[in-house]
Design an enzyme around this catalytic site. Sequence first.
Site, PDB file in Angstrom:
ATOM      1  N   ASP A  92     -34.080  -4.340  13.651  1.00 19.67           N
ATOM      2  CA  ASP A  92     -34.110  -5.276  14.718  1.00 19.67           C
ATOM      3  C   ASP A  92     -35.775  -5.394  15.863  1.00 19.67           C
ATOM      4  O   ASP A  92     -35.501  -4.954  16.371  1.00 19.67           O
ATOM      5  CB  ASP A  92     -32.818  -4.931  16.144  1.00 19.67           C
ATOM      6  CG  ASP A  92     -32.286  -6.268  16.944  1.00 19.67           C
ATOM      7  OD1 ASP A  92     -32.142  -6.801  16.164  1.00 19.67           O
ATOM      8  OD2 ASP A  92     -33.702  -6.900  17.490  1.00 19.67           O
ATOM      9  N   GLU A  94     -38.993  -6.943  17.425  1.00 18.40           N
ATOM     10  CA  GLU A  94     -38.803  -7.619  18.816  1.00 18.40           C
ATOM     11  C   GLU A  94     -40.032  -8.498  18.109  1.00 18.40           C
ATOM     12  O   GLU A  94     -41.088  -7.747  17.819  1.00 18.40           O
ATOM     13  CB  GLU A  94     -39.307  -6.665  19.944  1.00 18.40           C
ATOM     14  CG  GLU A  94     -37.999  -6.107  20.096  1.00 18.40           C
ATOM     15  CD  GLU A  94     -36.945  -7.162  20.413  1.00 18.40           C
ATOM     16  OE1 GLU A  94     -37.246  -8.259  21.425  1.00 18.40           O
ATOM     17  OE2 GLU A  94     -35.710  -6.968  20.862  1.00 18.40           O
ATOM     18  N   ALA A  95     -40.567  -9.638  19.245  1.00 19.22           N
ATOM     19  CA  ALA A  95     -41.654 -10.831  18.256  1.00 19.22           C
ATOM     20  C   ALA A  95     -41.688 -10.963  20.046  1.00 19.22           C
ATOM     21  O   ALA A  95     -41.283 -11.445  20.471  1.00 19.22           O
ATOM     22  CB  ALA A  95     -40.891 -11.503  17.400  1.00 19.22           C
ATOM     23  N   ASP A 192     -33.823 -12.042  12.314  1.00 14.26           N
ATOM     24  CA  ASP A 192     -35.549 -11.001  12.418  1.00 14.26           C
ATOM     25  C   ASP A 192     -35.865 -11.404  10.893  1.00 14.26           C
ATOM     26  O   ASP A 192     -37.226 -10.581  10.570  1.00 14.26           O
ATOM     27  CB  ASP A 192     -34.428  -9.641  11.742  1.00 14.26           C
ATOM     28  CG  ASP A 192     -33.831  -8.908  13.453  1.00 14.26           C
ATOM     29  OD1 ASP A 192     -34.816  -8.555  14.193  1.00 14.26           O
ATOM     30  OD2 ASP A 192     -33.157  -9.701  13.761  1.00 14.26           O
ATOM     31  N   HIS A 248     -32.709  -6.175  24.850  1.00 14.25           N
ATOM     32  CA  HIS A 248     -34.348  -6.548  24.108  1.00 14.25           C
ATOM     33  C   HIS A 248     -34.806  -5.348  23.486  1.00 14.25           C
ATOM     34  O   HIS A 248     -36.500  -5.872  23.318  1.00 14.25           O
ATOM     35  CB  HIS A 248     -34.945  -7.573  24.537  1.00 14.25           C
ATOM     36  CG  HIS A 248     -33.989  -8.701  24.804  1.00 14.25           C
ATOM     37  ND1 HIS A 248     -33.387  -9.576  23.694  1.00 14.25           N
ATOM     38  CD2 HIS A 248     -33.241  -8.784  25.909  1.00 14.25           C
ATOM     39  CE1 HIS A 248     -32.871 -10.058  23.950  1.00 14.25           C
ATOM     40  NE2 HIS A 248     -32.398  -9.985  25.398  1.00 14.25           N
ATOM     41  N   ASP A 253     -31.949  -2.220  20.325  1.00 10.93           N
ATOM     42  CA  ASP A 253     -31.071  -2.331  19.562  1.00 10.93           C
ATOM     43  C   ASP A 253     -30.463  -1.977  18.665  1.00 10.93           C
ATOM     44  O   ASP A 253     -29.266  -2.384  17.976  1.00 10.93           O
ATOM     45  CB  ASP A 253     -31.412  -4.254  19.998  1.00 10.93           C
ATOM     46  CG  ASP A 253     -32.236  -5.297  21.179  1.00 10.93           C
ATOM     47  OD1 ASP A 253     -31.208  -4.548  21.914  1.00 10.93           O
ATOM     48  OD2 ASP A 253     -32.389  -5.681  20.883  1.00 10.93           O
TER      49      ASP A 253
END
Length: 277
Positions: A92, A94-95, A192, A248, A253
């Site tokens: 998962d 994060e961006a 994702d 988040h 996650d």
Amino acid sequence: MAEGSSEKKTEEGVNYDHPVYKEISLSNGMINRMKKEEVKDILVKLGLDSRGVKEVLQRRLKNHIKKEKLAKAKVQHCSVDRDGIAYYCVIDFEATCEKENPEGYQHEIIEFPAVLVNAKTLEIEGEFQQYCKPLLKPRLTKFCQELTGISQETVDKSDNFPQVLDNFHIWLKERGIGTTHKFAVVTDGPWDIQRFLVTQCEICNINLPKWSRKYINLRKHYRNFYKMKCKLSEMLENLGLEFEGRPHSGLDDSRNIARILIKMLKDGGDLSFNDIV
């Protein structure tokens, strides 16, 4: 099957004319008419998990009774080999993001987490987590930092994505994942892979990893198995679970998605590949 035979079979060779399947159908109908507390009481008596909403409890009980009836009747149902998967690797990302992402905004991966689940034991056997330094917009927005909990200092001292991807591949290889053991990447929805990973590889001008071209979209399986649409927190709630950690956070996650994965497998879900790039 001889010509003219009346037996009904699937392509896997399962004979659904066997009387046990009528018993299972009648049992399912009875469970559909039960109230939640009735189903819950039966699960408790059977020593099974009684947490979750009514639809989840019904599905759990139906699967248990089906397995028992098939075993008693000595009927070999079509076994699910789950594509020969030995390990599930939950990811998962994060961006980078803004409070209002403009049209055409390119998200860059800033956290690469992975949680490894043994498909046989249903135990978590390892975790990977590294942060990535973005290239196009190296300065994180305040919104992004507050949402993900990732600081500017953290990404500034991190490697760029291609190096982190190489490190991930080394981590897999050290465990025989992808070499000795077949594995599948699992995500919560298509984003994702389809949005973050595809975009990131284009930005870095590198090939999309082979393992991402065919993957498991857990949310799609969840929707089909439990007949419910929902986001991560609701998926957990429906199973009688609470979110653990910080929302988040990519690693947290991933851990929670892994918990859903394990619960679905225990409930009889067929979690095979179901999405492609």
